[in-house]
Design a protein around this motif. Structure first.
Motif, short mmCIF file in Angstrom:
data_model
loop_
_atom_site.label_atom_id
_atom_site.label_comp_id
_atom_site.label_asym_id
_atom_site.label_seq_id
_atom_site.Cartn_x
_atom_site.Cartn_y
_atom_site.Cartn_z
N ARG A 37 0.82 -1.20 0.00
CA ARG A 37 0.00 0.00 0.00
C ARG A 37 0.86 1.27 0.00
NH1 ARG A 37 -2.38 0.27 6.16
NH2 ARG A 37 -0.35 0.33 7.24
N MET A 38 0.16 2.37 -0.25
CA MET A 38 0.80 3.70 -0.29
C MET A 38 1.91 3.76 -1.34
SD MET A 38 0.86 4.61 3.80
CE MET A 38 1.44 6.29 3.51
N ASP A 39 1.65 3.03 -2.44
CA ASP A 39 2.58 3.03 -3.59
C ASP A 39 3.99 2.58 -3.23
OD1 ASP A 39 0.79 3.91 -5.63
OD2 ASP A 39 0.87 5.93 -4.78
N ARG A 40 4.09 1.71 -2.24
CA ARG A 40 5.42 1.23 -1.86
C ARG A 40 5.89 0.16 -2.85
NH1 ARG A 40 3.32 1.22 3.70
NH2 ARG A 40 4.21 2.99 4.84
N HIS A 41 7.08 0.39 -3.35
CA HIS A 41 7.69 -0.53 -4.32
C HIS A 41 8.30 -1.71 -3.57
CE1 HIS A 41 10.32 -2.04 -7.49
NE2 HIS A 41 9.75 -1.22 -8.35
N GLY A 42 8.08 -2.92 -4.07
CA GLY A 42 8.71 -4.09 -3.46
C GLY A 42 10.22 -4.05 -3.63
N SER A 43 10.93 -4.64 -2.72
CA SER A 43 12.39 -4.64 -2.81
C SER A 43 12.86 -5.54 -3.95
CB SER A 43 12.99 -5.13 -1.49
OG SER A 43 12.54 -6.45 -1.21
N ASP A 44 13.94 -5.13 -4.62
CA ASP A 44 14.53 -5.96 -5.67
C ASP A 44 15.24 -7.15 -5.03
OD1 ASP A 44 13.64 -4.22 -7.60
OD2 ASP A 44 15.56 -3.16 -7.80
N GLY A 45 15.17 -8.29 -5.68
CA GLY A 45 15.88 -9.46 -5.18
C GLY A 45 17.38 -9.28 -5.29
N ASP A 46 18.11 -9.82 -4.34
CA ASP A 46 19.57 -9.73 -4.38
C ASP A 46 20.12 -10.51 -5.57
OD1 ASP A 46 19.70 -8.17 -2.14
OD2 ASP A 46 20.15 -9.82 -0.76
N ASP A 47 21.07 -9.89 -6.28
CA ASP A 47 21.74 -10.57 -7.38
C ASP A 47 22.73 -11.60 -6.83
OD1 ASP A 47 20.41 -8.91 -9.23
OD2 ASP A 47 22.00 -7.38 -9.09
N ARG A 48 23.01 -12.62 -7.61
CA ARG A 48 24.03 -13.60 -7.25
C ARG A 48 25.21 -13.44 -8.23
NH1 ARG A 48 22.17 -13.61 -3.18
NH2 ARG A 48 21.06 -15.21 -2.00
N TYR A 49 26.39 -13.23 -7.67
CA TYR A 49 27.59 -13.01 -8.49
C TYR A 49 28.43 -14.28 -8.56
CZ TYR A 49 26.68 -8.01 -8.63
OH TYR A 49 26.11 -6.77 -8.85
N ILE A 50 28.91 -14.56 -9.76
CA ILE A 50 29.83 -15.67 -9.97
C ILE A 50 31.15 -15.07 -10.43
CG2 ILE A 50 30.25 -17.82 -11.20
CD1 ILE A 50 27.25 -17.93 -11.84
N ASP A 51 32.15 -15.07 -9.57
CA ASP A 51 33.47 -14.55 -9.94
C ASP A 51 34.22 -15.60 -10.74
OD1 ASP A 51 33.17 -12.06 -8.82
OD2 ASP A 51 34.00 -12.63 -6.89
N VAL A 52 34.84 -15.17 -11.84
CA VAL A 52 35.55 -16.09 -12.73
C VAL A 52 36.87 -15.47 -13.18
CG1 VAL A 52 33.41 -17.16 -13.59
CG2 VAL A 52 34.39 -15.19 -14.81
N PRO A 53 37.82 -16.30 -13.61
CA PRO A 53 39.09 -15.77 -14.14
C PRO A 53 38.87 -15.06 -15.47
CG PRO A 53 39.25 -18.13 -13.63
CD PRO A 53 37.81 -17.77 -13.59
N LEU A 54 39.78 -14.16 -15.81
CA LEU A 54 39.72 -13.52 -17.11
C LEU A 54 40.00 -14.56 -18.19
CD1 LEU A 54 41.65 -10.19 -16.41
CD2 LEU A 54 39.31 -10.86 -15.81
#
Length: 330
Positions: free
Chosen positions: A78-95
């Motif tokens: 209510r009251m035009d409250r925006h839902g929170s964005d889901g947390d991204d998942r990062y995959i670190d990789v070598p160049l």
């Protein structure tokens, strides 16, 4: 890099987050019992993101991490409250890591810079709340959009070693010995085939504090392009090298034939590899005199620069560095 710890191919299952649903809330206050819609939008689902990390050299950390999930987006309220964005998942990789679709083999993207980010699985969009659907004919809409589903599926991550110079030759051609002679790398060296089971990377110090990277690629055998020996496990690493240094030992039975076999295996695997700059080093040449060197030189292709070297005695090593540096900077 220990052989058991070098992983250059993984298949992982990724799921991005679902978008949150929009709210259908209608404003109700003590002074306004019939207020209009004030439902907020749902939040975006989390992405699965691949990120380059120059401090990593292997995909070992993903070997037993087969399932990666991002968070769902929060619902609107209510009251035009925006839902929170889901947390991204990062995959670190070598160049040098390439992402592929396992079904089609299509290359989705390549990671070549530190901190570079690419979305592997897109999070679902959040649904719009009922405030977006208010109109002159419908002042109190009691519906909103559901959030979009996230993406889900298998992806292949494949590492192609990034180096300026790639060493190409049969097993026991002296590639590992050369790498240990020109850099601080300490590859395993022994007199039997396939001592080198994984690519070894070394930094070569040059004049005026310059440097370049050189990679010792596991040795080629005939049929490598069809997967024999170590096959495709190492040929893909050659694709990322700017210059190819072919190495043929001085005691080879037929130097020209050896070179032609190596070149043909590269052509069968990927014809574009033949467009790369090439040099040829005749290794283990400390026992050759000028007459024998001249005889071997006659066998070699005329349009291919060559040099006689010995990693044990240091013969021709500085000249080889100069030649490699010149070619890399042409």
């Amino acid at each position: 890099m220990a052989g058991s710890n070098f992983i250059d191919y993984v298949k992982i299952h990724c799921t991005s987050g679902k978008g949150g649903k929009g709210s259908t809330h209608l404003l109700r206050t003590r002074g306004n019992a019939k207020g209009g819609p004030d439902g907020g939008d749902g939040g975006r689902g989390g992405h699965v993101i691949v990120r380059g990390n120059s401090q990593m050299w292997t995909l070992l950390h993903l070997k037993y991490r087969k399932h990666i999930k991002a968070e769902h987006g929060g619902d609107g309220s209510r009251m035009d409250r925006h839902g929170s964005d889901g947390d991204d998942r990062y995959i670190d990789v070598p160049l040098g890591t390439v992402a592929k679709d396992p079904d089609t083999g299509e290359i989705l993207f390549e990671i070549t810079e530190d901190g570079q980010e690419q979305v592997l699985m897109q999070g679902g969009r959040g649904g719009r709340g009922n405030t977006h659907f208010k109109s002159s004919t419908n002042q109190t809409p009691r519906y909103a959009q559901p959030g979009e589903e996230g993406e889900e599926g298998w992806r292949i991550l494949e590492l192609k070693v990034l180096a300026d110079v790639g060493l190409v030759g049969f097993p026991n051609a002296g590639k590992s010995t050369l790498l240990s002679a020109v850099s601080a790398a300490k590859p395993e060296i022994a007199d039997y085939p396939f001592t080198t089971l994984v690519p070894n990377l070394g930094m070569v110090a040059y004049r005026d504090y310059q440097s370049f990277a050189i990679a010792d690629i596991p040795g080629i055998i005939e049929g490598a392009s069809e997967g024999k020996g170590l096959g495709h496990r190492f040929l893909r690493h050659i694709e990322r090298n700017a210059l190819l240094l072919f190495m043929i030992p001085a005691d080879a039975d037929d130097h020209r034939k050896s070179y032609d076999i190596l070149l043909e295996e590269l052509r069968k695997y990927n014809p574009d590899l033949l467009d790369k700059q090439r040099l040829l080093a005749v290794s283990k040449s400390d026992l050759l005199d000028e007459e024998l060197e001249a005889e071997i030189a006659k066998e070699l292709p005329e349009d291919l620069p060559h040099i006689f070297i010995s990693s044990v005695t240091g013969k021709g090593i500085q000249e080889l560095k100069d030649l490699l540096w010149k070619k890399l900077n042409e």
